[in-house]
Design a protein around this motif. Structure first.
Motif, short mmCIF file in Angstrom:
data_model
loop_
_atom_site.label_atom_id
_atom_site.label_comp_id
_atom_site.label_asym_id
_atom_site.label_seq_id
_atom_site.Cartn_x
_atom_site.Cartn_y
_atom_site.Cartn_z
N LEU A 42 -11.40 8.12 0.42
CA LEU A 42 -12.11 7.87 1.68
C LEU A 42 -11.32 6.98 2.63
N ALA A 43 -10.03 6.79 2.36
CA ALA A 43 -9.21 5.91 3.19
C ALA A 43 -9.27 6.25 4.68
N PRO A 44 -9.25 7.54 5.08
CA PRO A 44 -9.34 7.84 6.52
C PRO A 44 -10.64 7.36 7.16
N LEU A 45 -11.69 7.22 6.34
CA LEU A 45 -12.98 6.80 6.88
C LEU A 45 -13.17 5.29 6.84
N ILE A 46 -12.61 4.61 5.83
CA ILE A 46 -12.89 3.18 5.66
C ILE A 46 -11.74 2.29 6.08
N ALA A 47 -10.55 2.85 6.28
CA ALA A 47 -9.42 2.03 6.71
C ALA A 47 -9.68 1.52 8.13
N PRO A 48 -9.56 0.22 8.37
CA PRO A 48 -9.86 -0.32 9.70
C PRO A 48 -8.87 0.09 10.78
N HIS A 49 -7.64 0.46 10.40
CA HIS A 49 -6.62 0.80 11.39
C HIS A 49 -5.76 1.95 10.88
N ASP A 50 -5.00 2.54 11.80
CA ASP A 50 -3.98 3.50 11.41
C ASP A 50 -2.92 2.76 10.59
N PRO A 51 -2.57 3.26 9.39
CA PRO A 51 -1.64 2.51 8.54
C PRO A 51 -0.23 2.37 9.14
N LEU A 78 -4.32 -4.01 4.79
CA LEU A 78 -5.44 -3.38 4.08
C LEU A 78 -5.39 -1.87 4.26
N SER A 79 -5.16 -1.42 5.48
CA SER A 79 -5.09 0.02 5.75
C SER A 79 -3.92 0.65 4.99
N ARG A 80 -2.79 -0.03 5.00
CA ARG A 80 -1.62 0.51 4.30
C ARG A 80 -1.85 0.52 2.79
N LEU A 81 -2.56 -0.47 2.28
CA LEU A 81 -2.84 -0.52 0.84
C LEU A 81 -3.73 0.64 0.42
N LEU A 82 -4.72 0.99 1.23
CA LEU A 82 -5.60 2.11 0.91
C LEU A 82 -4.82 3.42 0.88
N TYR A 83 -3.98 3.62 1.87
CA TYR A 83 -3.20 4.86 1.92
C TYR A 83 -2.11 4.87 0.84
N ALA A 84 -1.57 3.71 0.52
CA ALA A 84 -0.56 3.63 -0.54
C ALA A 84 -1.17 3.99 -1.89
N THR A 85 -2.42 3.60 -2.10
CA THR A 85 -3.10 3.94 -3.35
C THR A 85 -3.26 5.45 -3.48
N ARG A 86 -3.53 6.12 -2.36
CA ARG A 86 -3.62 7.59 -2.39
C ARG A 86 -2.30 8.20 -2.87
N ILE A 87 -1.19 7.67 -2.37
CA ILE A 87 0.12 8.20 -2.75
C ILE A 87 0.36 7.99 -4.24
N SER A 88 0.08 6.79 -4.74
CA SER A 88 0.32 6.50 -6.16
C SER A 88 -0.54 7.37 -7.07
N LEU A 89 -1.81 7.53 -6.70
CA LEU A 89 -2.69 8.38 -7.51
C LEU A 89 -2.26 9.84 -7.45
N LEU A 90 -1.83 10.30 -6.26
CA LEU A 90 -1.37 11.68 -6.13
C LEU A 90 -0.14 11.92 -6.99
N VAL A 91 0.81 10.99 -6.94
CA VAL A 91 2.01 11.13 -7.77
C VAL A 91 1.64 11.14 -9.25
N GLY A 92 0.78 10.22 -9.67
CA GLY A 92 0.38 10.16 -11.07
C GLY A 92 -0.30 11.44 -11.53
N LEU A 93 -1.24 11.95 -10.74
CA LEU A 93 -1.98 13.14 -11.13
C LEU A 93 -1.10 14.39 -11.13
N MET A 94 -0.32 14.59 -10.06
CA MET A 94 0.48 15.80 -9.96
C MET A 94 1.62 15.81 -10.97
N ALA A 95 2.30 14.67 -11.15
CA ALA A 95 3.38 14.61 -12.13
C ALA A 95 2.84 14.83 -13.54
#
Length: 291
Positions: A42-51, A78-95
């Motif tokens: 939900l990062a696009p909805l809850i992130a306060p700013h564009d990362p 905070l916004s960058r941390l939310l989007y960074a978490t998406r990247i880490s989870l995506l890498v973990g799941l796909m790999a």
């Protein structure tokens, strides 16, 4: 007596869940992972700013306006941390998905057919495992262009040997069971024997092992991005957010730039490992826990 009857009549999944619930750290970790995953999705909805947008002063300390402060060029942490978490989870799941698929297929083939095919697959597996893991990842990352999908593919095609050996060992024992021999005598198709009879009976250990692969993949992505060989700026990842911590000034005077991403990596990896431990105990057929 009623309790014993309920346990006797429960399904396999109900048994696994009942055992899993008794692992309190596993349950707490699963809840924590669920919250983190929801926040990331939900990062696009809850992130306060564009990362990637510059929205404040450079390296501003945490405040009511910027809860985790801003980075060296004024982007909201905070916004960058939310989007960074998406990247880490995506890498973990796909790999993990790629390495599991490759390992399962090779393990099934090696364990079921045996002979020269088993020897060929296992010798190739041993060759891959003989290389120092981190060196193999670094060399592959240096050869291919740095980026998200490059890292996913590299990690996916490096982490499979452990799963292949695990599946092969299970298949070697399962192919000698009566229900598999009965299917062979009955002339059942090979795909039915492999994917409907043998594979479902080895899914549990695969899932347990996959949790450790996922945690390792997330750590590898963070390491490669920290070294500048992974996800490239301005895309935020937990690894390249830590890259700024190489400066002594940042380490000592601007802890908000490295503590949140570093702490989140630790939380994610530890939580995934606890869930894996709980899952291992829950699917263990020798477990005697009956509550």
């Amino acid at each position: 007596m009623k309790r014993q009857t309920d346990i006797t009549n429960e399904s396999y999944l109900q048994t696994v869940w009942r055992r899993f619930k008794h692992h309190h750290l596993g349950v707490a970790s699963l809840i924590l992972l669920t919250v983190i995953c929801l926040a990331a999705v939900l990062a696009p909805l809850i992130a306060p700013h564009d990362p990637d947008a510059i929205v404040g002063p450079f390296s501003e300390a945490p405040s009511l306006r910027f809860w985790l402060g801003t980075d060296q060029i004024g982007r909201d942490m905070l916004s960058r941390l939310l989007y960074a978490t998406r990247i880490s989870l995506l890498v973990g799941l796909m790999a993990t998905a790629i390495s599991t698929a490759v390992g399962v297929v090779l393990g099934l083939l090696a364990g079921y057919f045996g002979g020269w095919l088993d020897m060929l697959i296992m010798r190739f597996t041993d060759m891959v495992m003989s290389f120092p893991y981190i060196l193999l990842v670094l060399v592959a990352a240096a050869i291919f262009e740095p980026g998200l999908w490059s890292i996913i593919l590299i990690l996916g095609f490096v982490d499979w040997p452990g799963i292949a050996r695990l599946v092969r060992g299970n298949v070697l024992s399962l192919r000698e069971t009566n229900f598999v021999k009965g299917d062979i005598v009955a002339g059942m198709p090979l795909r039915h024997i492999l994917f409907s009879e043998i594979l479902p009976n080895t899914v549990a250990p695969i899932l347990v092992y996959a949790t450790s692969v996922m945690a390792l993949s997330m750590l590898d992505e963070a390491s490669l991005s920290f070294l500048g060989m992974g996800v490239q700026p301005p895309t935020a990842s937990l690894g390249n957010m830590l890259n700024s911590a190489q400066s002594l000034t940042v380490l000592t005077r601007q802890p908000w730039l490295w503590i949140p991403p570093g702490l989140l990596i630790v939380i994610l990896v530890v939580a995934i490992n606890f869930v894996g431990d709980a899952l291992r105990d829950a699917v263990d057929p020798t477990a005697t826990l009956r509550r």
